[in-house]
Write an enzyme that holds these catalytic residues in place. Structure first.
Site, PDB file in Angstrom:
ATOM      1  N   ASP A 214      37.996   4.408  73.215  1.00 34.08           N
ATOM      2  CA  ASP A 214      37.300   5.013  74.916  1.00 34.08           C
ATOM      3  C   ASP A 214      37.647   6.753  74.457  1.00 34.08           C
ATOM      4  O   ASP A 214      38.031   7.459  75.537  1.00 34.08           O
ATOM      5  CB  ASP A 214      38.111   4.395  76.463  1.00 34.08           C
TER       6      ASP A 214
ATOM      7  N   LYS B 250      33.749   8.547  71.506  1.00 38.71           N
ATOM      8  CA  LYS B 250      33.054   8.565  70.091  1.00 38.71           C
ATOM      9  C   LYS B 250      31.720   8.720  69.897  1.00 38.71           C
ATOM     10  O   LYS B 250      31.190   9.198  68.916  1.00 38.71           O
ATOM     11  CB  LYS B 250      33.920   7.486  69.370  1.00 38.71           C
TER      12      LYS B 250
ATOM     13  N   GLY C 170      31.639  -0.471  73.427  1.00 39.07           N
ATOM     14  CA  GLY C 170      30.707  -0.499  75.007  1.00 39.07           C
ATOM     15  C   GLY C 170      30.868   0.782  74.931  1.00 39.07           C
ATOM     16  O   GLY C 170      31.407   2.096  75.321  1.00 39.07           O
ATOM     17  N   HIS C 171      29.319   1.425  74.372  1.00 39.27           N
ATOM     18  CA  HIS C 171      28.738   2.988  74.522  1.00 39.27           C
ATOM     19  C   HIS C 171      27.663   2.697  75.664  1.00 39.27           C
ATOM     20  O   HIS C 171      26.485   1.910  75.017  1.00 39.27           O
ATOM     21  CB  HIS C 171      29.232   3.749  73.188  1.00 39.27           C
TER      22      HIS C 171
ATOM     23  N   THR D  40      39.214  -7.593  76.912  1.00 37.35           N
ATOM     24  CA  THR D  40      38.797  -7.738  77.551  1.00 37.35           C
ATOM     25  C   THR D  40      38.176  -8.667  78.025  1.00 37.35           C
ATOM     26  O   THR D  40      37.612  -8.997  78.522  1.00 37.35           O
ATOM     27  CB  THR D  40      37.914  -6.852  75.970  1.00 37.35           C
TER      28      THR D  40
ATOM     29  N   GLN E 208      36.847   0.687  69.095  1.00 32.64           N
ATOM     30  CA  GLN E 208      38.578   0.098  68.737  1.00 32.64           C
ATOM     31  C   GLN E 208      39.274   2.088  68.414  1.00 32.64           C
ATOM     32  O   GLN E 208      38.347   2.752  68.080  1.00 32.64           O
ATOM     33  CB  GLN E 208      38.883  -0.926  69.092  1.00 32.64           C
TER      34      GLN E 208
HETATM   35  P1  IMP Z   1      40.766  -8.028  73.093  1.00 33.36           P
HETATM   36  O1  IMP Z   1      40.033  -6.140  71.601  1.00 33.36           O
HETATM   37  O2  IMP Z   1      39.860  -8.374  73.995  1.00 33.36           O
HETATM   38  O3  IMP Z   1      41.088  -8.985  71.908  1.00 33.36           O
HETATM   39  O4  IMP Z   1      41.185  -6.753  73.529  1.00 33.36           O
HETATM   40  C1  IMP Z   1      42.866  -6.637  73.795  1.00 33.36           C
HETATM   41  C2  IMP Z   1      43.310  -4.974  73.236  1.00 33.36           C
HETATM   42  O5  IMP Z   1      42.240  -4.596  72.591  1.00 33.36           O
HETATM   43  C3  IMP Z   1      43.533  -5.116  75.233  1.00 33.36           C
HETATM   44  O6  IMP Z   1      44.447  -4.567  75.153  1.00 33.36           O
HETATM   45  C4  IMP Z   1      41.870  -4.638  75.546  1.00 33.36           C
HETATM   46  O7  IMP Z   1      42.107  -3.540  76.343  1.00 33.36           O
HETATM   47  C5  IMP Z   1      41.869  -3.256  73.543  1.00 33.36           C
HETATM   48  N1  IMP Z   1      40.098  -3.226  74.034  1.00 33.36           N
HETATM   49  C6  IMP Z   1      39.462  -3.435  72.550  1.00 33.36           C
HETATM   50  N2  IMP Z   1      38.498  -3.165  73.004  1.00 33.36           N
HETATM   51  C7  IMP Z   1      38.359  -1.860  73.553  1.00 33.36           C
HETATM   52  C8  IMP Z   1      37.493  -0.895  73.807  1.00 33.36           C
HETATM   53  O8  IMP Z   1      36.369  -1.020  73.210  1.00 33.36           O
HETATM   54  N3  IMP Z   1      38.235   0.109  74.473  1.00 33.36           N
HETATM   55  C9  IMP Z   1      39.531   0.331  75.180  1.00 33.36           C
HETATM   56  N4  IMP Z   1      40.297  -0.396  74.908  1.00 33.36           N
HETATM   57  C10 IMP Z   1      39.735  -1.857  74.099  1.00 33.36           C
END
Ligand code: IMP
Length: 443
Positions: free
Chosen positions: A12, A15, A39-40, A128, A225
């Site tokens: 976040d 980017k 997401g954007h 998420t 990420q």
């Molecule tokens: P997952 O990718 O849904 O398995 O989440 C794993 C960790 O990565 C969690 O702490 C999420 O909040 C974080 N996370 C995953 N994608 C994003 C993103 O695009 N922005 C911020 N945090 C993310």
């Protein structure tokens, strides 16, 4: 030439804003890792289009937009995005959007498994909830279903789903989630249809990339990420399930490491984080309390001024001061040529409200002063304690600030402190919400 836009903290960082600058001249724009956990929002003809999977550069009329092998794809989400882009009359979607057949499929049972895994963990990750981890885990276990597999006959696809869900169904049944046990036949029917709908986009991306590399075309990788969420190099286990650091992004994109490349590591002028795990510079916030305090706490001040709510989940993000130690750790992992610092205007406003802006330049940790994020915090159970440099007051940045020289002196001081302690030049400074609210330094 590759331009890589990489997240340098916990995601976040904005980017998309920097990517927009480079996708304009790109022949190929790519998403190479992760799934719809990212997401954007892109702006097209004045309309806001939220995207989670399709690269933002899809709006560049003659760019090819690739969703690469390293990704995990929820077909429902992808088909919705395609529909949305068509509704907004973004031209040439069917011709320009390419989906690697080697990407893997996220099924509804992965989302259920994500929920189950979080439920049984003593320290949940705070995912998420998009099924990302379980889908990558199946890929590693070699029971995953690829996008190509959706093009098999319905019976063959059913066999694959049965194999993928054999053990998972037992877990659902044994853990109070019997209603999630998978009906492979039904799912195979539905996903076979999705395969037919996605067929026009599915390709082998290697010949396309080989041609682009031979022609020295501009390729822009839109990172998802970030460093601290990387499966190998982030704050394991509070990470995502892909390698979202620079080398992982190349690997996920089927791109070699010996191509001329410029890496822009994207930061904000403060830090934010969703999900659980250590966050040394985190500031207290009202989300820490069941009963809301009357006054805004420092973390709230950053959150409200920076509008820090998750794009994918809507969760309020925790916020804290800029952390150069993480940048230092990221130097070897992300390999940034330049830093971008978004929200320089926001932190100026925050400074005016809180009386100063702080920058973490080192930590007290295990009785020593260190300038990097230690990798053994799981063992020591110690949160590194930040050592700050402080800039008194804050600043305003208005539309007359068009170059670095126009910036108020404390804002320049902020940039100099970051450069000194992060050992990387700062090229871009975000000074407002619009894509053009950007100062580009001539360095
Ligand atoms: P997952 O990718 O849904 O398995 O989440 C794993 C960790 O990565 C969690 O702490 C999420 O909040 C974080 N996370 C995953 N994608 C994003 C993103 O695009 N922005 C911020 N945090 C993310």
């Amino acid at each position: 030439m590759i331009t890589a836009i990489v997240g340098n903290k916990w995601g976040d960082e904005g980017k998309g804003k920097i990517a927009t600058r480079f996708t304009k001249d790109a022949k190929i724009v790519m998403r190479t890792t992760g799934g719809d956990n990212a997401g954007h929002t892109i702006i097209y003809n004045g309309a806001k289009i939220p995207l989670h999977l399709v690269p933002g550069g899809i709006t560049v009329p003659d760019a090819t937009a690739i969703i690469a092998p390293g990704t995990v794809i929820n077909p429902t989400i992808l088909l919705k995005e395609i529909e949305l882009l068509k509704q907004h009359r973004v031209p040439g979607i069917d011709e320009r959007l390419k989906l690697s057949g080697r990407a893997h499929v996220i099924f509804p049972f992965h989302i259920d498994a994500d929920r189950l895994e979080e439920k049984v963990k003593k320290n949940p990750v705070g995912t998420t909830g998009r099924g990302i981890g379980p889908a990558y885990a199946d890929r590693c276990k070699r029971t995953g279903v690829s996008i190509y597999d959706l093009l098999l006959s319905e019976d063959e696809l059913c066999d694959k789903i049965e194999e993928e869900t054999f053990l998972l169904n037992q877990n659902f049944a044994n853990n109070g989630m019997a209603d999630c046990v998978v009906d492979a036949k039904k799912l195979a029917h539905q996903y076979h249809l999705f395969g037919e709908l996605l067929m026009p986009y599915i390709i082998d991306i290697n010949p396309l990339l080989a041609k682009a590399l031979d022609n020295d075309d501009n390729i822009c990788i839109e990172g998802a990420q970030a460093l601290m969420l990387d499966l190998f190099h982030g704050q394991y286990p509070m990470v995502t399930s892909s390698n979202c650091s620079t080398a992982g992004m190349l690997c996920g994109g089927a791109l070699p490491p010996n191509v001329p490349m410029t890496i822009y590591a994207i930061n904000k002028a403060y830090e934010s984080k969703v999900g659980n795990g250590l966050f040394p510079t985190r500031l207290p916030s009202s989300t820490d309390f069941d009963v809301q305090p009357k006054e805004l706490l420092p973390g709230d001040v950053i959150r409200e001024n920076g509008h820090e709510y998750g794009t994918t989940t809507g969760r309020p993000r925790n916020c804290g001061w800029f952390d150069c130690c993480i940048n230092n750790t990221g130097r070897t992992i992300m390999g940034p040529n330049y830093l971008c610092i978004n929200h320089l205007d926001t932190i100026g406003k925050v400074g005016k409200i809180l009386g100063s802006v702080k920058i973490c330049t080192a930590y007290h940790y295990q009785g020593r002063v260190i300038d990097y994020f230690p990798d053994n915090t799981g063992l020591t159970k110690e949160t590194p304690s930040p050592i700050y440099e402080e800039i008194k007051g804050g600043w305003d940045i208005d539309s007359s600030c068009e170059s670095f020289d126009d910036l108020p002196s404390p804002a320049k001081e902020f940039v100099y402190i970051v450069e000194e302690h992060a050992h990387t030049p700062v090229k871009f400074l975000g000074t407002g919400p619009a894509n053009d609210d950007l100062i580009v330094r001539d360095i």
